[in-house]
Design a protein around this motif. Structure first.
Motif, PDB file in Angstrom:
ATOM      1  N   GLU A 165      40.863  37.177  34.823  1.00 50.83           N
ATOM      2  CA  GLU A 165      41.551  36.796  36.063  1.00 50.83           C
ATOM      3  C   GLU A 165      43.069  36.900  35.957  1.00 50.83           C
ATOM      4  OE1 GLU A 165      40.092  32.998  37.353  1.00 50.83           O
ATOM      5  OE2 GLU A 165      38.016  33.673  37.457  1.00 50.83           O
ATOM      6  N   GLU A 166      43.537  37.858  35.155  1.00 50.29           N
ATOM      7  CA  GLU A 166      44.973  38.130  35.042  1.00 50.29           C
ATOM      8  C   GLU A 166      45.312  39.296  35.980  1.00 50.29           C
ATOM      9  OE1 GLU A 166      47.001  36.311  33.483  1.00 50.29           O
ATOM     10  OE2 GLU A 166      45.704  35.130  32.148  1.00 50.29           O
ATOM     11  N   TYR A 167      45.194  39.037  37.271  1.00 50.30           N
ATOM     12  CA  TYR A 167      45.239  40.112  38.257  1.00 50.30           C
ATOM     13  C   TYR A 167      46.619  40.765  38.390  1.00 50.30           C
ATOM     14  CZ  TYR A 167      40.896  37.755  39.421  1.00 50.30           C
ATOM     15  OH  TYR A 167      39.664  37.174  39.348  1.00 50.30           O
ATOM     16  N   TYR A 168      47.662  39.983  38.363  1.00 49.66           N
ATOM     17  CA  TYR A 168      49.001  40.559  38.526  1.00 49.66           C
ATOM     18  C   TYR A 168      49.399  41.422  37.328  1.00 49.66           C
ATOM     19  CZ  TYR A 168      49.570  37.693  42.670  1.00 49.66           C
ATOM     20  OH  TYR A 168      49.404  37.138  43.922  1.00 49.66           O
ATOM     21  N   GLU A 169      48.919  41.056  36.160  1.00 50.11           N
ATOM     22  CA  GLU A 169      49.192  41.887  34.982  1.00 50.11           C
ATOM     23  C   GLU A 169      48.447  43.217  35.085  1.00 50.11           C
ATOM     24  OE1 GLU A 169      49.253  41.644  30.085  1.00 50.11           O
ATOM     25  OE2 GLU A 169      48.663  39.876  31.264  1.00 50.11           O
ATOM     26  N   VAL A 170      47.229  43.176  35.655  1.00 50.15           N
ATOM     27  CA  VAL A 170      46.491  44.421  35.887  1.00 50.15           C
ATOM     28  C   VAL A 170      47.267  45.318  36.833  1.00 50.15           C
ATOM     29  CG1 VAL A 170      44.401  45.432  36.864  1.00 50.15           C
ATOM     30  CG2 VAL A 170      44.241  43.375  35.465  1.00 50.15           C
ATOM     31  N   ILE A 171      47.788  44.743  37.911  1.00 51.45           N
ATOM     32  CA  ILE A 171      48.561  45.522  38.882  1.00 51.45           C
ATOM     33  C   ILE A 171      49.780  46.146  38.218  1.00 51.45           C
ATOM     34  CG2 ILE A 171      49.981  45.346  40.961  1.00 51.45           C
ATOM     35  CD1 ILE A 171      48.011  43.154  41.932  1.00 51.45           C
TER      36      ILE A 171
END
Length: 248
Positions: A165-171
């Motif tokens: 759930e580290e979504y911003y890092e994925v982006i």
């Protein structure tokens, strides 16, 4: 046993690449040597600010001047019987041989649901590649082959981040790849999933549309993600309507 690290920092290159020799010893009476880069024959190299950086070396080196020899005491426990050389202490040939091994280990851990451990394997493999890549001329064939390997590992790393759930890092990471390689289908797909999780509907739809442009064979997978996106956005919009209906 607590140990200290002696560093000899002898060269500062462009792009904040640092090359230096080091020796790691125990703080016993004999100052037992655990590792010595000069004995190995390979100095350590890091790129300051790399997303897969080694923070401890950046901290130590930032206090030193070119050509300075310094000694640091590290508050860590080191067991000589368990000590292994890290990837940055390997030769370039050893690093490249280690990459597929680390890649395979990361994949196995991912399948087992051990995402945090898998990220460490992928990161170590990427560090190996980046250390070799800095010695190649950008955009030449060897550099591009290494870049392709690094991107594959980075996308695997991003798959783990999605699960964590580290979504911003994925982006962030997928956007870096897309900026350099606008045909990276998997990067668009993973970024679309990350945007979906943080309610960026327009951005998610745009990324999924780009996936179909690049690979129509992913139509079924994209259709499924868009259906989930539509359902989640409708639920969110209904929650917002219920939340604010009595305020006006």
């Amino acid at each position: 046993v607590r140990g200290f690290i002696g560093l000899f920092f002898f060269l500062w290159l462009l792009f904040l690449q640092v090359t230096f020799h080091f020796r790691t010893t125990l703080c016993d009476d004999d100052r037992t040597v655990i590792d010595d880069s000069k004995v190995v024959g390979t100095p350590m190299e890091i790129v300051i600010g790399n997303m897969f950086k080694l923070d401890i070396w950046e901290t130590l080196l930032s206090s030193m001047r070119t050509g300075e020899v310094a000694e640091f005491w590290c508050d860590i426990i080191v067991s000589p019987s368990e000590y292994n050389r890290e990837s940055w202490a390997l030769s370039d040939e050893e690093r490249l041989k280690a990459v597929p091994v680390l890649h395979g280990q990361g994949n196995k851990l991912y399948k087992q649901g051990r995402y945090q451990e898998a990220t460490q394997k992928y990161k170590e493999a990427i560090i190996c590649i980046k250390n070799v890549q800095t010695k190649e001329k950008a955009w030449d064939v060897p550099w591009l082959k290494l870049e392709k390997m690094a991107n594959t590992l980075t996308l695997n790393y991003c798959q783990c981040l999605l699960r964590m759930e580290e979504y911003y890092e994925v982006i962030e990471h997928t956007s870096d790849i897309i900026n350099q390689h606008p045909g990276a289908v998997k990067a668009f797909y993973l970024r679309g999933k990350a945007h979906m999780e943080v309610w960026n509907e327009a951005e998610a739809r745009q990324d999924f549309s780009r996936v179909l442009d690049l690979n129509p064979g992913m139509k079924k997978a994209v259709k499924k993600e868009l259906a989930v996106l539509s359902m989640r956005m409708e639920e969110k919009n209904q929650e917002d309507r219920d939340k604010y209906k009595g305020m006006f």
